[in-house]
Scaffold this active site. Structure first.
Site, PDB file in Angstrom:
ATOM      1  CB  CYS A   1      68.717  21.148  69.242  1.00 53.59           C
ATOM      2  SG  CYS A   1      69.540  22.184  70.362  1.00 53.59           S
TER       3      CYS A   1
ATOM      4  CG  ASN B   1      67.642  26.336  71.480  1.00 54.04           C
ATOM      5  OD1 ASN B   1      67.029  24.817  71.795  1.00 54.04           O
ATOM      6  ND2 ASN B   1      68.705  26.336  70.704  1.00 54.04           N
TER       7      ASN B   1
ATOM      8  CG  HIS C   1      65.307  23.188  67.571  1.00 51.94           C
ATOM      9  ND1 HIS C   1      65.058  23.058  68.865  1.00 51.94           N
ATOM     10  CD2 HIS C   1      66.718  23.770  67.234  1.00 51.94           C
ATOM     11  CE1 HIS C   1      66.140  23.451  69.498  1.00 51.94           C
ATOM     12  NE2 HIS C   1      67.178  23.817  68.659  1.00 51.94           N
TER      13      HIS C   1
HETATM   14  N1  ACO Z   1      74.019  41.128  73.458  1.00 49.40           N
HETATM   15  C1  ACO Z   1      74.583  41.994  72.731  1.00 49.40           C
HETATM   16  N2  ACO Z   1      75.592  42.157  71.833  1.00 49.40           N
HETATM   17  C2  ACO Z   1      75.831  40.861  71.558  1.00 49.40           C
HETATM   18  C3  ACO Z   1      75.467  39.642  72.213  1.00 49.40           C
HETATM   19  C4  ACO Z   1      74.252  39.839  73.058  1.00 49.40           C
HETATM   20  N3  ACO Z   1      73.787  38.698  73.896  1.00 49.40           N
HETATM   21  N4  ACO Z   1      76.086  38.527  71.589  1.00 49.40           N
HETATM   22  C5  ACO Z   1      76.789  39.044  70.770  1.00 49.40           C
HETATM   23  N5  ACO Z   1      76.994  40.200  70.549  1.00 49.40           N
HETATM   24  C6  ACO Z   1      77.437  41.017  69.879  1.00 49.40           C
HETATM   25  C7  ACO Z   1      78.961  40.506  69.270  1.00 49.40           C
HETATM   26  O1  ACO Z   1      79.611  40.768  70.315  1.00 49.40           O
HETATM   27  C8  ACO Z   1      79.050  41.298  67.901  1.00 49.40           C
HETATM   28  O2  ACO Z   1      79.682  42.494  68.232  1.00 49.40           O
HETATM   29  P1  ACO Z   1      80.651  42.951  67.266  1.00 49.40           P
HETATM   30  O3  ACO Z   1      80.139  43.309  66.040  1.00 49.40           O
HETATM   31  O4  ACO Z   1      81.024  44.570  68.196  1.00 49.40           O
HETATM   32  O5  ACO Z   1      82.134  42.025  67.658  1.00 49.40           O
HETATM   33  C9  ACO Z   1      77.626  41.441  67.502  1.00 49.40           C
HETATM   34  O6  ACO Z   1      76.901  41.426  68.596  1.00 49.40           O
HETATM   35  C10 ACO Z   1      77.318  40.547  66.305  1.00 49.40           C
HETATM   36  O7  ACO Z   1      77.586  39.208  66.703  1.00 49.40           O
HETATM   37  P2  ACO Z   1      77.280  37.910  66.031  1.00 49.40           P
HETATM   38  O8  ACO Z   1      77.811  36.847  66.740  1.00 49.40           O
HETATM   39  O9  ACO Z   1      77.738  38.222  64.646  1.00 49.40           O
HETATM   40  O10 ACO Z   1      75.761  37.995  66.053  1.00 49.40           O
HETATM   41  P3  ACO Z   1      74.855  37.152  65.059  1.00 49.40           P
HETATM   42  O11 ACO Z   1      74.122  37.899  63.959  1.00 49.40           O
HETATM   43  O12 ACO Z   1      75.449  35.883  64.359  1.00 49.40           O
HETATM   44  O13 ACO Z   1      73.885  36.665  65.912  1.00 49.40           O
HETATM   45  C11 ACO Z   1      73.332  34.492  66.965  1.00 49.40           C
HETATM   46  C12 ACO Z   1      74.360  35.596  67.024  1.00 49.40           C
HETATM   47  C13 ACO Z   1      71.870  34.982  67.357  1.00 49.40           C
HETATM   48  C14 ACO Z   1      73.835  33.528  67.882  1.00 49.40           C
HETATM   49  C15 ACO Z   1      73.364  33.568  65.500  1.00 49.40           C
HETATM   50  O14 ACO Z   1      74.654  33.619  65.009  1.00 49.40           O
HETATM   51  C16 ACO Z   1      72.482  32.590  65.644  1.00 49.40           C
HETATM   52  O15 ACO Z   1      71.294  32.382  65.771  1.00 49.40           O
HETATM   53  N6  ACO Z   1      73.054  31.491  65.616  1.00 49.40           N
HETATM   54  C17 ACO Z   1      72.597  30.181  65.557  1.00 49.40           C
HETATM   55  C18 ACO Z   1      72.472  29.764  66.835  1.00 49.40           C
HETATM   56  C19 ACO Z   1      71.722  28.603  67.118  1.00 49.40           C
HETATM   57  O16 ACO Z   1      70.523  28.699  66.650  1.00 49.40           O
HETATM   58  N7  ACO Z   1      72.035  27.700  67.861  1.00 49.40           N
HETATM   59  C20 ACO Z   1      71.311  26.732  68.141  1.00 49.40           C
HETATM   60  C21 ACO Z   1      71.083  25.696  67.168  1.00 49.40           C
HETATM   61  S1  ACO Z   1      71.421  24.186  67.719  1.00 49.40           S
HETATM   62  C22 ACO Z   1      70.858  23.952  69.104  1.00 49.40           C
HETATM   63  O17 ACO Z   1      69.611  24.385  69.288  1.00 49.40           O
HETATM   64  C23 ACO Z   1      71.552  23.804  70.100  1.00 49.40           C
END
Ligand code: ACO
Length: 336
Positions: free
Chosen positions: A129, A293, A263
């Protein structure tokens, strides 16, 4: 005394494959396979409302070709005017040759004169990315060194091909698309003012597609794996650092930034970076809601969207910044 050579941005272009999936469409598709998610969860955690997916058979070079053609048109140039092609992608058409070579061939076939683009250097940059920021940095260095005069710099991806649609934590985040810019070496002021490219290979495992080809077989698991929270934490820290670094190199302040073109991974990462740079959200180009993304394509897609909407104007200062697998990150400060 002669003026220093700078890379001026002549034109931008972008392309989204026509198949658009709203969150509701994706939620319904995933539900058919027993994968549970919701529009509310996706919007609240990421800001994403829709993404585009390429149809089967459509390749990264096809998206790159469309975006490049538009960027060339915006620049008032033809393929034969280009003497350097760099494509940032993590989803190349083939293991080799590079997608840049495939793009070069496609552009060369658009008219008899376009064959003049054959023979110029063409290569891919792999920084996930952060790929577009890396590609821009490499192109800028080559133009300033006199190795080329007009560069086509592209970010293009079919990231949907890397997704595990049984993994709801990742498959809702990404989309396909392409963006491109044409740069020209110029002795006029403005253009790319400073770039910064960084990497920290200790974090390879937190965001990766751990598959490879061996003796005709794919070994490992060739789908995207991500530790979301670890990526989130790293991203917000390094993006501010890279932005401050390019400002310092250019002798400018945070208040000199007219637009942040980040990004488009997650609205919360973008908001956090904007806050750290003291920028209100109306100075931030946001497309994550419509594109998801798109990895290396996301910055040039956002840039082109804002340019074509008339929001970004000539003379304004743009802070581009990206972060991705590797871990890689970087920024580019441009006077448009
Ligand atoms: N739908 C519903 N529930 C979900 C989903 C979904 N799609 N995905 C995860 N959950 C649930 C999980 O199972 C978890 O449930 P639990 O509490 O019962 O265990 C709950 O939601 C919270 O999960 P987390 O992983 O803690 O959620 P978080 O708030 O961290 O959000 C996310 C996840 C959006 C992926 C976040 O961590 C994030 O944005 N990280 C950065 C990711 C990113 O930007 N990546 C790309 C950057 S680099 C590049 O672009 C390649």
């Amino acid at each position: 005394m002669t003026s220093p050579i700078r890379s001026r941005l002549l034109g931008t272009g972008s392309f989204l494959p026509p198949r658009r999936l709203s969150n509701a469409d994706l939620v319904a598709q995933l539900a058919r396979d027993g994968v549970e998610t919701s529009d509310d969860w996706i919007v609240e955690r990421t800001g994403i409302r829709a993404r585009h997916f390429a149809d089967d058979g459509v390749k990264t070079s096809d998206l790159a070709f469309q975006a490049s053609s538009k960027a060339l048109q915006a620049a008032g140039l033809q393929p034969q005017d280009i003497d350097l092609i760099i494509v940032a992608t993590s989803t190349p058409d083939m293991v080799f040759p590079s997608t840049a070579c495939i793009l070069q061939h496609k552009l060369s076939q658009t008219s008899p004169e376009a064959a003049g683009i054959l023979g110029v250097p063409a290569f891919d940059v792999q920084a996930v990315c952060a790929g577009f920021v890396y590609a821009l940095g490499v192109a800028d260095a080559m133009l300033r060194a006199g190795s080329a005069k007009r560069a086509l710099v592209v970010g293009a991806e079919v990231f949907s091909r890397l997704l595990d649609f049984s993994d709801r934590t990742t498959c809702v985040l990404f989309g396909d698309g392409a963006g491109a810019v044409v740069l020209e070496a110029s002795d006029q002021p403005g253009g790319i003012l400073a770039t910064e490219m960084r990497a920290d290979g200790r974090h390879v495992d937190i965001l990766c597609v751990p598959g490879h080809v061996q003796n005709g077989n794919i070994l490992g698991d060739p789908v995207l794996k991500m530790e979301g929270q670890a990526v989130f934490k790293l991203a917000v820290g390094v993006l501010e650092e890279a932005a401050l670094k390019v400002l310092d190199k250019a002798g400018l302040q945070k208040t000199d930034i007219d637009w942040l073109v980040p990004h488009q991974a997650n609205i919360r990462i973008i908001q956090s970076t904007a806050r750290k740079l003291g920028l209100p959200m109306d100075k931030v180009v946001l497309t994550v809601q419509d594109h998801g993304n798109t990895s290396a394509a996301s910055i040039p897609l956002a840039l082109d969207t804002a340019v074509r909407a008339g929001r970004i104007q000539r003379g304004q200062r743009l802070m581009l910044e990206g972060v991705g697998g590797g871990f890689t990150w970087g920024a580019a400060l441009i006077q448009y």
